[in-house]
Write a protein that holds these residues in place. Structure first.
Motif, PDB file in Angstrom:
ATOM      1  N   ALA A 187       0.457   4.881  -2.209  1.00  0.00           N
ATOM      2  CA  ALA A 187       0.165   3.700  -3.030  1.00  0.00           C
ATOM      3  C   ALA A 187       0.308   2.423  -2.214  1.00  0.00           C
ATOM      4  CB  ALA A 187       1.087   3.670  -4.240  1.00  0.00           C
ATOM      5  N   ALA A 188       1.317   2.367  -1.341  1.00  0.00           N
ATOM      6  CA  ALA A 188       1.506   1.177  -0.513  1.00  0.00           C
ATOM      7  C   ALA A 188       0.311   0.966   0.420  1.00  0.00           C
ATOM      8  CB  ALA A 188       2.795   1.307   0.292  1.00  0.00           C
ATOM      9  N   HIS A 189      -0.219   2.040   0.982  1.00  0.00           N
ATOM     10  CA  HIS A 189      -1.420   1.920   1.814  1.00  0.00           C
ATOM     11  C   HIS A 189      -2.598   1.416   0.991  1.00  0.00           C
ATOM     12  CE1 HIS A 189      -0.421   3.329   5.833  1.00  0.00           C
ATOM     13  NE2 HIS A 189       0.314   4.301   5.324  1.00  0.00           N
ATOM     14  N   HIS A 237      -2.415  -0.567  -1.624  1.00  0.00           N
ATOM     15  CA  HIS A 237      -2.178  -1.993  -1.877  1.00  0.00           C
ATOM     16  C   HIS A 237      -2.479  -2.837  -0.641  1.00  0.00           C
ATOM     17  CE1 HIS A 237       0.921  -0.631  -5.118  1.00  0.00           C
ATOM     18  NE2 HIS A 237      -0.331  -0.527  -5.525  1.00  0.00           N
ATOM     19  N   ALA A 238      -2.276  -2.250   0.537  1.00  0.00           N
ATOM     20  CA  ALA A 238      -2.540  -2.976   1.783  1.00  0.00           C
ATOM     21  C   ALA A 238      -4.012  -2.958   2.172  1.00  0.00           C
ATOM     22  CB  ALA A 238      -1.694  -2.382   2.909  1.00  0.00           C
ATOM     23  N   GLY A 239      -4.842  -2.284   1.373  1.00  0.00           N
ATOM     24  CA  GLY A 239      -6.264  -2.204   1.686  1.00  0.00           C
ATOM     25  C   GLY A 239      -6.611  -1.113   2.661  1.00  0.00           C
ATOM     26  N   ARG A 240      -5.655  -0.244   2.978  1.00  0.00           N
ATOM     27  CA  ARG A 240      -5.888   0.853   3.923  1.00  0.00           C
ATOM     28  C   ARG A 240      -6.199   2.126   3.144  1.00  0.00           C
ATOM     29  NH1 ARG A 240      -0.575  -0.495   7.698  1.00  0.00           N
ATOM     30  NH2 ARG A 240      -1.285  -2.534   8.435  1.00  0.00           N
ATOM     31  N   LEU A 241      -7.357   2.136   2.526  1.00  0.00           N
ATOM     32  CA  LEU A 241      -7.685   3.231   1.620  1.00  0.00           C
ATOM     33  C   LEU A 241      -7.877   4.550   2.353  1.00  0.00           C
ATOM     34  CD1 LEU A 241     -10.048   1.422  -0.899  1.00  0.00           C
ATOM     35  CD2 LEU A 241      -7.584   1.783  -1.014  1.00  0.00           C
ATOM     36  N   ALA A 242      -8.347   4.487   3.593  1.00  0.00           N
ATOM     37  CA  ALA A 242      -8.509   5.723   4.365  1.00  0.00           C
ATOM     38  C   ALA A 242      -7.147   6.356   4.636  1.00  0.00           C
ATOM     39  CB  ALA A 242      -9.236   5.448   5.665  1.00  0.00           C
ATOM     40  N   ASN A 243      -6.187   5.535   5.058  1.00  0.00           N
ATOM     41  CA  ASN A 243      -4.830   6.046   5.274  1.00  0.00           C
ATOM     42  C   ASN A 243      -4.220   6.554   3.981  1.00  0.00           C
ATOM     43  OD1 ASN A 243      -4.992   5.370   7.943  1.00  0.00           O
ATOM     44  ND2 ASN A 243      -3.781   3.502   7.788  1.00  0.00           N
ATOM     45  N   ALA A 244      -4.443   5.804   2.899  1.00  0.00           N
ATOM     46  CA  ALA A 244      -3.929   6.228   1.604  1.00  0.00           C
ATOM     47  C   ALA A 244      -4.486   7.592   1.222  1.00  0.00           C
ATOM     48  CB  ALA A 244      -4.286   5.196   0.538  1.00  0.00           C
ATOM     49  N   GLY A 245      -5.786   7.769   1.465  1.00  0.00           N
ATOM     50  CA  GLY A 245      -6.412   9.050   1.134  1.00  0.00           C
ATOM     51  C   GLY A 245      -5.784  10.207   1.904  1.00  0.00           C
ATOM     52  N   ARG A 246      -5.444   9.965   3.175  1.00  0.00           N
ATOM     53  CA  ARG A 246      -4.820  11.035   3.957  1.00  0.00           C
ATOM     54  C   ARG A 246      -3.448  11.404   3.391  1.00  0.00           C
ATOM     55  NH1 ARG A 246      -7.805   8.597   8.247  1.00  0.00           N
ATOM     56  NH2 ARG A 246      -6.224   6.991   8.623  1.00  0.00           N
ATOM     57  N   THR A 267       7.813  12.092  -4.307  1.00  0.00           N
ATOM     58  CA  THR A 267       7.851  10.696  -4.745  1.00  0.00           C
ATOM     59  C   THR A 267       7.706   9.745  -3.562  1.00  0.00           C
ATOM     60  OG1 THR A 267      10.278  10.653  -4.632  1.00  0.00           O
ATOM     61  CG2 THR A 267       9.286  11.275  -6.728  1.00  0.00           C
ATOM     62  N   ALA A 268       8.290  10.108  -2.428  1.00  0.00           N
ATOM     63  CA  ALA A 268       8.151   9.272  -1.233  1.00  0.00           C
ATOM     64  C   ALA A 268       6.713   9.285  -0.720  1.00  0.00           C
ATOM     65  CB  ALA A 268       9.110   9.750  -0.140  1.00  0.00           C
ATOM     66  N   LEU A 269       6.085  10.449  -0.731  1.00  0.00           N
ATOM     67  CA  LEU A 269       4.694  10.547  -0.302  1.00  0.00           C
ATOM     68  C   LEU A 269       3.783   9.726  -1.206  1.00  0.00           C
ATOM     69  CD1 LEU A 269       4.565  14.358   0.527  1.00  0.00           C
ATOM     70  CD2 LEU A 269       4.228  12.499   2.164  1.00  0.00           C
ATOM     71  N   ALA A 314       6.696  -2.664   3.556  1.00  0.00           N
ATOM     72  CA  ALA A 314       6.736  -1.538   2.617  1.00  0.00           C
ATOM     73  C   ALA A 314       6.306  -0.245   3.304  1.00  0.00           C
ATOM     74  CB  ALA A 314       5.840  -1.826   1.421  1.00  0.00           C
ATOM     75  N   ILE A 315       5.231  -0.308   4.047  1.00  0.00           N
ATOM     76  CA  ILE A 315       4.730   0.896   4.718  1.00  0.00           C
ATOM     77  C   ILE A 315       5.722   1.388   5.759  1.00  0.00           C
ATOM     78  CG2 ILE A 315       2.940   1.732   6.283  1.00  0.00           C
ATOM     79  CD1 ILE A 315       0.957  -0.034   4.706  1.00  0.00           C
TER      80      ILE A 315
END
Length: 420
Positions: free
Chosen positions: A257-259, A261-270, A250-252, A233-234
């Motif tokens: 959200a995919a990050h 779900h993968a547990g990569r909250l730091a990446n998701a935050g960025r 929408t893509a961003l 997904a990522i």
């Protein structure tokens, strides 16, 4: 009958038909009138006259020609050719009930003639009788499998409530593999029907064929995210973001959200931060940033983002936005624990996250009752139950998700951890 007179009439008839075939209806009308002057009772000429008047957009005159034909030849009025011409003329005059009655009679008498069913389908669609339209379109497709337009229309109508049947219909067309748009439609229908494996089998080759279509990469990435295939997904969503040069919100949001779900909250935050910079009024971006920052313990960033969200949203909007995003963080936490090998559920936390997870689990539980066949709902509910320490309910929910979709990767991971 005088043979010369008949010969001349026939020549005018053939000329009229030639003009009609050449899309010259006015010239055809002049020729057919000369024919009728010589042989007013000619069945072929009267039927040609009706066809010409239809081509001239004069349906009432076509009906008049057919009435004259029936006067001379009453024994032929119920033949398929005459009935079909009359039905076409009646449809053009918006005499829906009369034409529908005539076409039903025609379909009953000649069940192997697709024309009547095709016209009945069109009439039913016009009158919003969609269930009846589906019945007639099924007959058209059965009688003429090569009728691509009817097959596509039937799939569209079925897709409203029977996406799986619509997808199967499109896939049954032997020419579907040569039409990427048909395969894409089928993939979307399979995804709606939660037949994710079939959808993935269609999306994967499309991505190879259409490498530069950002919307396609985003759809396929969202599908992979729903299936629990986090890395795939990522990868796909990152491709979609790069193709749009990070201009598509929408893509961003999907990538962020995919990050999560993968547990990569730091990446998701960025990624939520980048979306917030490009779309300052996007409440989801600020909400996602708040949740990721809170999970990382970055309280200054939380307060800053919360001040901005407070300015841009009403209180009920903030509650709704944050509630809808909390369970994404819970999914990420669960996945992260699973990857670390933490086999025991964490103790319930007394925090804002715990309260929001409890509310999210209540909402998801109601959603699962309304739509019991959605595997992702049961999976997310299991994650929420697990995060607040309700292991028995989490096991029950994840088992339901796997019964619906045995290939749900993230659900398998949660199930294995809970079982251990």
């Amino acid at each position: 009958m005088n043979l010369d007179r008949h010969t001349e009439a026939t020549e005018h008839l053939h000329l009229a038909l030639a003009h009609l075939a050449a899309d010259m209806p006015d010239e055809a009308l002049g020729a057919i009138r000369k024919c009728l002057d010589l042989e007013p009772g000619s069945s072929a000429a009267r039927l040609a006259e009706a066809r010409i008047q239809l081509a001239r957009h004069q349906p009432r005159l076509a009906i008049k020609a057919l009435d004259t034909h029936d006067h001379y030849h009453p024994e032929r009025r119920d033949t398929p050719q005459v009935m079909m011409l009359r039905a076409r003329a009646l449809v053009r005059t918006s005499s829906n009930k009369l034409s529908q009655s005539l076409l039903k009679n025609l379909a009953a008498r000649f069940p192997d003639d697709a024309r009547a069913h095709r016209m009945l389908a069109g009439l039913c669609i016009k009158q919003d009788q969609l269930d009846q339209a589906i019945i007639h379109l099924r007959q058209v497709v059965r009688l003429e499998p090569s009728d691509t337009a009817s097959r596509s229309t039937l799939a569209t109508l079925l897709g409203r409530h029977q996406p799986e049947a619509a997808a199967e219909l499109l896939r049954s067309d032997p020419t579907a593999n040569d039409q990427p748009e048909r395969r894409l439609t089928a993939a979307r229908l399979y995804a709606r029907a939660e037949r994710y494996r079939e959808a993935e089998e269609l999306y994967a080759p499309l991505l190879t064929e259409r490498r530069d279509e950002a919307a396609l990469w985003q759809e396929a990435g969202t599908l992979a995210d729903t299936m629990g295939a986090d890395a795939l997904a990522i990868t796909r969503l990152d491709r979609a973001v790069q193709l749009t040069e990070m201009r598509d919100p929408t893509a961003l949001a999907a990538l962020a959200a995919a990050h999560m779900h993968a547990g990569r909250l730091a990446n998701a935050g960025r990624w939520w931060w980048r979306l917030a910079q490009r779309q300052p009024n996007d409440k989801q971006a600020w909400g996602g940033l708040i949740i990721c920052a809170l999970s990382a313990g970055k309280l200054r960033l939380v307060r800053r983002a919360l001040r901005i969200l407070n300015i841009r949203t009403a209180p009920h909007e903030r509650r709704q936005t944050l509630s809808s995003l909390w369970f994404h963080a819970a999914v990420g936490q669960s996945v992260r624990r699973a990857r670390r090998g933490e086999l025991q559920s964490v103790k319930p936390v007394t925090s804002a996250l715990s309260m929001m997870l409890t509310k999210a689990s209540d909402t998801l539980s109601r959603h699962a009752q309304r739509l019991p066949q959605r595997a992702d709902t049961h999976y997310h509910l299991a994650v929420c139950y697990d995060a607040i320490g309700n292991a028995p309910a989490a096991r029950q929910s994840v088992d339901r998700a796997l019964r619906i979709n045995p290939n749900y990767t993230s659900a398998k991971q949660v199930s294995q951890r809970l079982a251990a």
